[in-house]
Design an enzyme around this catalytic site. Structure first.
Site, mmCIF file in Angstrom:
data_model
loop_
_atom_site.group_PDB
_atom_site.id
_atom_site.type_symbol
_atom_site.label_atom_id
_atom_site.label_comp_id
_atom_site.label_asym_id
_atom_site.label_seq_id
_atom_site.Cartn_x
_atom_site.Cartn_y
_atom_site.Cartn_z
ATOM 1 N N ASP A 1 40.815 32.338 31.890
ATOM 2 C CA ASP A 1 42.108 32.543 32.048
ATOM 3 C C ASP A 1 42.876 31.480 32.942
ATOM 4 O O ASP A 1 44.007 31.341 33.073
ATOM 5 C CB ASP A 1 42.367 33.921 32.676
ATOM 6 N N ASP B 1 31.556 39.705 35.802
ATOM 7 C CA ASP B 1 32.347 38.969 36.516
ATOM 8 C C ASP B 1 31.574 37.586 36.415
ATOM 9 O O ASP B 1 30.355 37.549 36.235
ATOM 10 C CB ASP B 1 32.651 39.409 37.829
ATOM 11 N N GLU C 1 36.857 29.908 42.013
ATOM 12 C CA GLU C 1 35.299 30.363 41.099
ATOM 13 C C GLU C 1 34.831 29.129 40.697
ATOM 14 O O GLU C 1 35.079 28.831 39.624
ATOM 15 C CB GLU C 1 35.789 31.421 40.060
ATOM 16 N N ASP D 1 39.898 48.948 34.880
ATOM 17 C CA ASP D 1 38.432 49.187 34.350
ATOM 18 C C ASP D 1 38.243 50.696 34.749
ATOM 19 O O ASP D 1 37.735 51.357 33.933
ATOM 20 C CB ASP D 1 37.450 48.568 35.354
ATOM 21 N N LYS E 1 43.052 40.531 33.954
ATOM 22 C CA LYS E 1 41.533 40.780 33.299
ATOM 23 C C LYS E 1 41.624 41.619 32.080
ATOM 24 O O LYS E 1 40.896 41.293 30.882
ATOM 25 C CB LYS E 1 40.817 41.110 34.331
#
Length: 737
Positions: free
Chosen positions: A142, A308, A113, A448, A284
């Site tokens: 994280d 995100d 990422e 979620d 998450k």
């Protein structure tokens, strides 16, 4: 201008058109499905007859397909479409009366990422068309990476120029990279061109610094010495072992935190929660819960948006859209969260991997909304803070959104950081209800889904808003392997929900509407649809090769329900896809990926979930890579399938494709020598059609195995492997029957 009524609705809800016609259509389709079931039951071969167990297996598969189709009708039976009236909201609320909004952006690994992508998302939400003093942005890292912190530090400096530029020229989108790519300079006003060149130069300089640091894997020594935040990384820090790192890079309460025009900047906070090997970190969900606690002590916005790191804001007014739902006088008090669709900026015209989720976004979630609200999908969602913290719905849940939330802070930024750090420690949640009754739920890869479901089971409703201009845009997978991994994670998580204490089948019973229960179950049963799909893609083809008929002959009346279900299902599917904005070739790609997901991603998700339930493996979380090779990107833009690594999922696909090719070739050979032409015409036409369609739909796999020469082709050893496995399957079936 006229008088303004404070009770005027802030959003409008409309039912889908053509509901009566659609419901009549589903009744006829259901009757045809019942006839197919009847045919299977009434024509089961007797004991000892050839194909008895194959026939019974086919009955089981068709029973499941029919039952699953019935479940999916909950997603189409009562669709709702919503629109908002932002101008009414702006008339009703003065700037000081608007609620505070805390934006959470989550990242986990700078290697897959890229930090430059992360800060583009951060900058896009910092530049929201919303009072800056009411806006706070939090980045949860994280990965605990000083590279990500360095990128955010650079972004905090660039924001002093970027936010005034966006405000002055009303630019869209407000992600710098997306804006510079999508808006040609020729479209700008002459007065803007000079400032555009300056802002581009500043951005490119920042980008170069971030990308150079990322490439080298270290922070420039000059930058490290300039900011105290880097002192929190020492030689003992690692991705899995580090203390809480909390830095308020921009304090919106500080009068000196202004942009180049002198306006207040939004609060900007970096958080890397404490990690220790002996404590669970809950992926998450754990990051989100730490953000909820930390933000409550810094800004405590009544509304929380979570994104995100690859999902930048594409509409600077989307906060106003969300607030129209929350602050509506009549119905807003019962809405816990507002879910926007997941949309992607890099989807090709015909969407080769079906990443746009067209039908889910434009049909199915509207259907869930009709029964009480959509699921929470983990990004692009605005929440009421109190519902995330476990508050149950009652009729007196109306809260006063108006009111000045500003308060005088007596503590310095450094004191506030030290006071807040313990809220993100590993031990804070011990002997508390966090992860159970408070915050996002633990124990499932799709935290979620169970979090949204539990909120709805607490009596709340949600709203789905799908505006013409997409509120958020992300990055879709650019290879088949990435697509399969992503869908394996989703389907595995949903199947775990089905088997958990939060299952919509029993946990939600009596707490939400039956239609919403069925809607959730549609996704929870994704993994289990793999078994009948695999059976249907393998056994009829093998029986065709052997000459065992499994379907009624064309001259039989029993042929009619099969013909009606097949034609009606695919004609409706095509029409639905085109109405959602897709293309005919895009629909064909959707059918292909539907098959690939069910025979690989869902199958492995099913197996892994069963193994986890039996205690053989542990849950994990796989992040989809956001870094793409240039050659891969080039092939993706040309809509040439990229297979990625030769994973077990790809092996299953190539083996099934090879098996169907063998069966098809064997039958064609027999037809050519006039051995089976009569049986093919009369008894086995549907089987031959099924096998032929499977061969055609697998054409990209055959290209990757035999015809392509580029780097995206399938490896040679996989040709041998799938050939041997398919040959063994054909030989074994021939010996058995």
């Amino acid at each position: 201008m006229g008088t303004y009524n404070e009770n005027t609705p802030l959003f409008e809800t409309k039912r889908a058109k053509g509901r009566v016609i659609y419901r009549l259509f589903t009744v006829t389709l259901f009757m045809a499905i019942c006839f197919i079931w009847a045919y299977r039951v009434l024509n089961i071969p007797r004991d000892g007859e050839n194909g008895r167990w194959v026939w019974i297996g086919l009955l089981g598969a068709e029973l499941w397909f029919g039952i699953y189709w019935i479940l999916t009708q909950a997603l189409r039976w009562n669709q709702l479409y919503r629109s908002t009236f932002k101008h009414r909201l702006s008339q009703r609320y003065h700037e000081n009366e608007l609620p505070g909004v805390d934006v959470f952006v989550c990242t986990a690994d700078p290697r897959i990422e890229p930090p430059i992508m992360v800060i583009n998302t951060v900058l896009s939400v910092m530049a929201y068309d919303y009072p800056s003093k009411k806006l706070s942005v939090y980045l949860s890292d994280d990965g605990g990476s000083d590279l990500t912190f360095y990128a955010l530090l650079e972004a905090s400096k660039f924001a002093r120029h970027w936010i005034p530029y966006c405000r002055k020229f009303k630019v869209e989108p407000r992600s710098p990279t997306a804006y510079f790519v999508t808006i040609p300079s020729s479209q700008h006003h002459p007065n803007q061109i000079k400032e555009l060149e300056l802002i581009k130069k500043l951005y490119e300089e920042m980008k170069d610094r971030i990308e150079n640091a990322t490439k080298l894997g270290r922070i420039p020594e000059e930058a490290r010495l300039k900011h105290k935040g880097f002192s929190q990384w020492d030689s003992s820090s690692s991705r899995r072992e580090h203390d809480t790192i909390l830095q308020i890079l921009i304090d919106g309460k500080d009068t000196n935190a202004t942009d180049v025009d002198g306006f207040t900047l939004p609060t900007l906070v970096y958080l890397a929660r404490e990690k220790k090997a002996q404590y669970p970190h809950h992926f998450k969900a754990g990051a989100m819960n730490a953000l909820i606690r930390v933000s409550s002590n810094i800004s405590n916005g009544k509304i929380i948006l979570n994104l995100d790191c690859d999902m930048y804001s594409n509409d600077s007014l989307s906060i106003w859209d969300a607030l129209c739902f929350f602050t509506d006088e009549e119905n807003g008090y019962e809405i816990a969260f507002v879910q926007f669709p997941q949309s992607f900026e890099n989807v090709t015209k015909n969407d080769i991997y079906c990443s746009s989720l067209l039908v889910i976004s434009n049909v199915e979630f509207h259907g869930m909304d009709g029964f009480g609200g959509p699921a929470y999908v983990g990004t692009g969602c605005f929440h009421r803070r109190d519902t995330l913290c476990g508050r149950k719905f009652t009729e007196d849940c109306k809260i006063e959104w108006k009111g000045n939330e500003d308060h005088i802070r007596l503590k310095s930024t450094e004191e506030l950081e030290e006071e807040t750090k313990p809220l993100a420690s590993c031990t804070y949640e011990q002997n508390t209800q966090w992860g159970n009754e408070m915050g996002l739920k633990y124990g499932c890869p799709v935290e979620d889904i169970i979090t949204g479901l539990s909120i709805q089971c607490n009596g709340w409703k949600s709203a789905y808003f799908n505006p013409k201009r997409k509120a958020f845009l992300g990055v879709a997978p650019t290879s088949l392997s990435q697509t399969l991994v992503q869908h394996k994670r989703w389907s595995e998580g949903d199947f775990q929900v089905l088997l958990s204490k939060y299952s919509p089948a029993w946990y939600a019973n009596g707490k939400i509407s039956l239609g919403l229960q069925l809607g959730y179950c549609c996704y929870c049963f994704w993994a289990s649809t793999s078994l009948p799909t695999l059976y249907y893609t393998v056994i009829p083809s093998l029986c065709l090769m052997k000459g065992v008929a499994l379907f009624p002959q064309v001259s039989s009346l029993w042929f009619l329900p099969f013909a009606y279900v097949i034609s009606a299902k695919y004609i409706y599917s095509l029409a639905e896809f085109l109405l959602c904005g897709g293309t005919i070739l895009g629909w064909w790609n959707d059918q292909r990926i539907w098959l690939y997901k069910r025979t690989s991603s869902y199958f492995f998700a099913f197996i892994d979930t069963i193994l986890k339930r039996l205690g053989f493996t542990e849950s994990g979380f796989v992040i989809t890579a956001k870094v793409t090779d240039e050659d891969v990107s080039r092939r993706y833009e040309k809509e040439i399938m990229e297979f990625g690594d030769s994973s077990p999922m790809v092996t299953v696909l190539t083996t099934v494709a090879m098996l169907n090719l063998f069966c098809f070739a064997a039958v064609v050979k027999k037809v050519i020598v006039k051995e089976t032409i009569i049986r093919l015409d009369e008894l086995m036409s549907l089987q031959f059609l099924l096998c032929a369609v499977l061969v055609v739909i697998n054409w990209p796999l055959y290209q990757g195995l035999f015809l392509r020469k580029d780097e995206g082709k399938l490896p040679s050893f996989l040709i041998v492997k799938s050939f041997v496995l398919a040959l063994l399957a054909c030989t074994s079936f021939t010996l058995l029957y």
